[in-house]
Design a protein around this motif. Structure first.
Motif, PDB file in Angstrom:
ATOM      1  N   PRO A   8       0.818  -1.211   0.000  1.00  0.00           N
ATOM      2  CA  PRO A   8       0.000   0.000   0.000  1.00  0.00           C
ATOM      3  C   PRO A   8       0.850   1.259   0.000  1.00  0.00           C
ATOM      4  O   PRO A   8       1.961   1.285   0.519  1.00  0.00           O
ATOM      5  CB  PRO A   8      -0.805  -0.123   1.294  1.00  0.00           C
ATOM      6  CG  PRO A   8       0.034  -1.002   2.171  1.00  0.00           C
ATOM      7  CD  PRO A   8       0.717  -1.970   1.252  1.00  0.00           C
ATOM      8  N   ALA A   9       0.311   2.327  -0.578  1.00  0.00           N
ATOM      9  CA  ALA A   9       0.994   3.612  -0.576  1.00  0.00           C
ATOM     10  C   ALA A   9       0.768   4.364   0.726  1.00  0.00           C
ATOM     11  O   ALA A   9       1.499   5.303   1.037  1.00  0.00           O
ATOM     12  CB  ALA A   9       0.524   4.460  -1.756  1.00  0.00           C
ATOM     13  N   SER A  15       5.399   5.526   0.299  1.00  0.00           N
ATOM     14  CA  SER A  15       5.903   5.335  -1.056  1.00  0.00           C
ATOM     15  C   SER A  15       7.256   6.041  -1.207  1.00  0.00           C
ATOM     16  O   SER A  15       7.422   6.942  -2.025  1.00  0.00           O
ATOM     17  CB  SER A  15       4.893   5.887  -2.072  1.00  0.00           C
ATOM     18  OG  SER A  15       5.289   5.620  -3.392  1.00  0.00           O
ATOM     19  N   SER A  59       0.810  10.867  -6.235  1.00  0.00           N
ATOM     20  CA  SER A  59       0.276  10.099  -7.356  1.00  0.00           C
ATOM     21  C   SER A  59      -1.222   9.893  -7.171  1.00  0.00           C
ATOM     22  O   SER A  59      -1.771  10.086  -6.084  1.00  0.00           O
ATOM     23  CB  SER A  59       0.964   8.736  -7.429  1.00  0.00           C
ATOM     24  OG  SER A  59       0.651   7.979  -6.264  1.00  0.00           O
ATOM     25  N   ARG A  70      -2.655   7.130  -7.035  1.00  0.00           N
ATOM     26  CA  ARG A  70      -2.830   6.035  -6.082  1.00  0.00           C
ATOM     27  C   ARG A  70      -2.674   6.501  -4.644  1.00  0.00           C
ATOM     28  O   ARG A  70      -3.505   6.189  -3.778  1.00  0.00           O
ATOM     29  CB  ARG A  70      -1.806   4.941  -6.394  1.00  0.00           C
ATOM     30  CG  ARG A  70      -1.838   3.767  -5.433  1.00  0.00           C
ATOM     31  CD  ARG A  70      -0.745   2.777  -5.799  1.00  0.00           C
ATOM     32  NE  ARG A  70      -0.652   1.729  -4.794  1.00  0.00           N
ATOM     33  CZ  ARG A  70       0.486   1.175  -4.415  1.00  0.00           C
ATOM     34  NH1 ARG A  70       1.628   1.593  -4.928  1.00  0.00           N
ATOM     35  NH2 ARG A  70       0.506   0.222  -3.523  1.00  0.00           N
ATOM     36  N   ARG A 106      -5.643   8.653  -3.565  1.00  0.00           N
ATOM     37  CA  ARG A 106      -6.842   7.828  -3.374  1.00  0.00           C
ATOM     38  C   ARG A 106      -6.764   7.037  -2.074  1.00  0.00           C
ATOM     39  O   ARG A 106      -7.733   7.003  -1.291  1.00  0.00           O
ATOM     40  CB  ARG A 106      -7.015   6.871  -4.555  1.00  0.00           C
ATOM     41  CG  ARG A 106      -8.239   5.969  -4.441  1.00  0.00           C
ATOM     42  CD  ARG A 106      -8.325   5.008  -5.604  1.00  0.00           C
ATOM     43  NE  ARG A 106      -7.245   4.022  -5.601  1.00  0.00           N
ATOM     44  CZ  ARG A 106      -6.236   4.013  -6.460  1.00  0.00           C
ATOM     45  NH1 ARG A 106      -6.142   4.935  -7.396  1.00  0.00           N
ATOM     46  NH2 ARG A 106      -5.311   3.078  -6.396  1.00  0.00           N
ATOM     47  N   GLU A 107      -5.611   6.427  -1.804  1.00  0.00           N
ATOM     48  CA  GLU A 107      -5.489   5.624  -0.587  1.00  0.00           C
ATOM     49  C   GLU A 107      -5.551   6.484   0.665  1.00  0.00           C
ATOM     50  O   GLU A 107      -6.143   6.079   1.679  1.00  0.00           O
ATOM     51  CB  GLU A 107      -4.183   4.815  -0.618  1.00  0.00           C
ATOM     52  CG  GLU A 107      -4.200   3.693  -1.634  1.00  0.00           C
ATOM     53  CD  GLU A 107      -2.991   2.777  -1.511  1.00  0.00           C
ATOM     54  OE1 GLU A 107      -2.344   2.776  -0.442  1.00  0.00           O
ATOM     55  OE2 GLU A 107      -2.692   2.063  -2.493  1.00  0.00           O
ATOM     56  N   ASN A 156       2.656  10.311 -12.891  1.00  0.00           N
ATOM     57  CA  ASN A 156       1.327   9.727 -12.663  1.00  0.00           C
ATOM     58  C   ASN A 156       0.546  10.629 -11.716  1.00  0.00           C
ATOM     59  O   ASN A 156       0.263  10.262 -10.581  1.00  0.00           O
ATOM     60  CB  ASN A 156       1.468   8.313 -12.080  1.00  0.00           C
ATOM     61  CG  ASN A 156       0.121   7.643 -11.883  1.00  0.00           C
ATOM     62  OD1 ASN A 156      -0.832   7.908 -12.617  1.00  0.00           O
ATOM     63  ND2 ASN A 156       0.031   6.797 -10.875  1.00  0.00           N
ATOM     64  N   ALA A 203      -2.171  12.907  -9.680  1.00  0.00           N
ATOM     65  CA  ALA A 203      -3.559  12.802  -9.261  1.00  0.00           C
ATOM     66  C   ALA A 203      -4.397  13.808 -10.039  1.00  0.00           C
ATOM     67  O   ALA A 203      -3.907  14.870 -10.448  1.00  0.00           O
ATOM     68  CB  ALA A 203      -3.677  13.082  -7.768  1.00  0.00           C
TER      69      ALA A 203
END
Length: 262
Positions: free
Chosen positions: A20-21, A37, A45, A47, A50-51, A85, A87
């Motif tokens: 997981p990030a 990360s 990013s 990801r 979002r996390e 990448n 967001a």
């Protein structure tokens, strides 16, 4: 981080790129969310954003969570936007607003470097602590853009003269300067020692008292989101379409000075 060691189903650690990030741990009413990360310096990013939003939503709904500590793995809290990448800008604005609106206090814990959009995350938190070795920079102007979206949580909270200096020069500033500017609540030789009295105070406060006090403190910041979010998202998007931004990003990737440096 000392005193925050009970993992909640987070799976692999920072050495595992498939993990997981954002990871989570909980102890005595305090949930610690770790930007995990470090390989890309916790860049924002799609990801990671979002996390983090999902983790904050769980904290908001969990009656066992009295407050949240937001921290990082590696030597960088966050390097700002992930240029490879990124967001969605609306998603990033929603994340900053979520930090401000969360009905539980959020404290940023910094021990390292913070750049650009990463400072927006720190500014959206209710309090922030750092060790003396931490440093900060609004690097946007050096790649041909401007710190537009992160202005919503930052400009209502930091000293206007400091904002002018650091927005316009892009220079690095240390934790003492960040505290003087109003970005940091406390600075110490050891970040966890600086954090401890804040966490103790949050544990002693009632959940409703914390939620209502936070509403009083964040009203002006939320007004900035209501008034300026759409305009600043559009402005930010337009910056990246310019020739200067293309040159600035290329220079950054190639580790050279952009063409306008003389």
């Amino acid at each position: 981080m000392a005193g925050h060691s009970t993992a909640r189903g987070t799976g692999a650690g920072p050495a595992d790129p498939g993990g997981p990030a954002v990871t989570s741990a909980h102890e005595r009413g305090i949930t610690t969310l770790t930007l995990d990360s470090p390989a890309n310096r916790n860049a924002l990013s799609a990801r990671l954003v979002r996390e983090l939003a999902d983790a904050l939503s769980r904290c908001a709904q969990d009656p066992a969570v009295r407050a949240v500590v937001l921290t990082h793995a590696g030597t960088t809290f966050s390097a700002g936007a992930d240029l490879k990448n990124p967001a969605n800008p609306y998603t990033f604005v929603a994340l900053m607003r979520q930090l401000v609106e969360l009905p539980k206090p959020v404290v940023a814990r910094v021990s390292g470097h913070v750049r650009a959009g990463g400072i927006g995350l720190v500014g959206a938190c209710d309090m922030a602590v750092a060790d003396r070795g931490s440093d900060f920079a609004f690097t946007e102007v050096r790649i041909g853009v401007a710190p537009a979206m992160i202005s919503m949580p930052l400009l209502p909270r930091i000293d206007p003269r400091a904002a002018s200096r650091y927005y316009l020069t892009g220079e690095r500033f240390d934790a003492a300067a960040a505290q003087a500017a109003g970005l940091l609540t406390a600075v110490g030789d050891d970040v966890d020692e600086a954090l401890a009295p804040l966490v103790d105070g949050l544990r002693r406060a009632s959940p409703r008292g914390l939620a209502e006090a936070k509403k009083l403190l964040t009203a002006e910041v939320l007004e900035h989101f209501d008034r300026h979010a759409e305009d600043l998202v559009q402005r930010s998007a337009s910056y990246f379409t310019t020739a200067e931004a293309r040159e600035g990003i290329a220079a950054f990737m190639e580790r050279r000075d952009p063409a306008w440096v003389r």
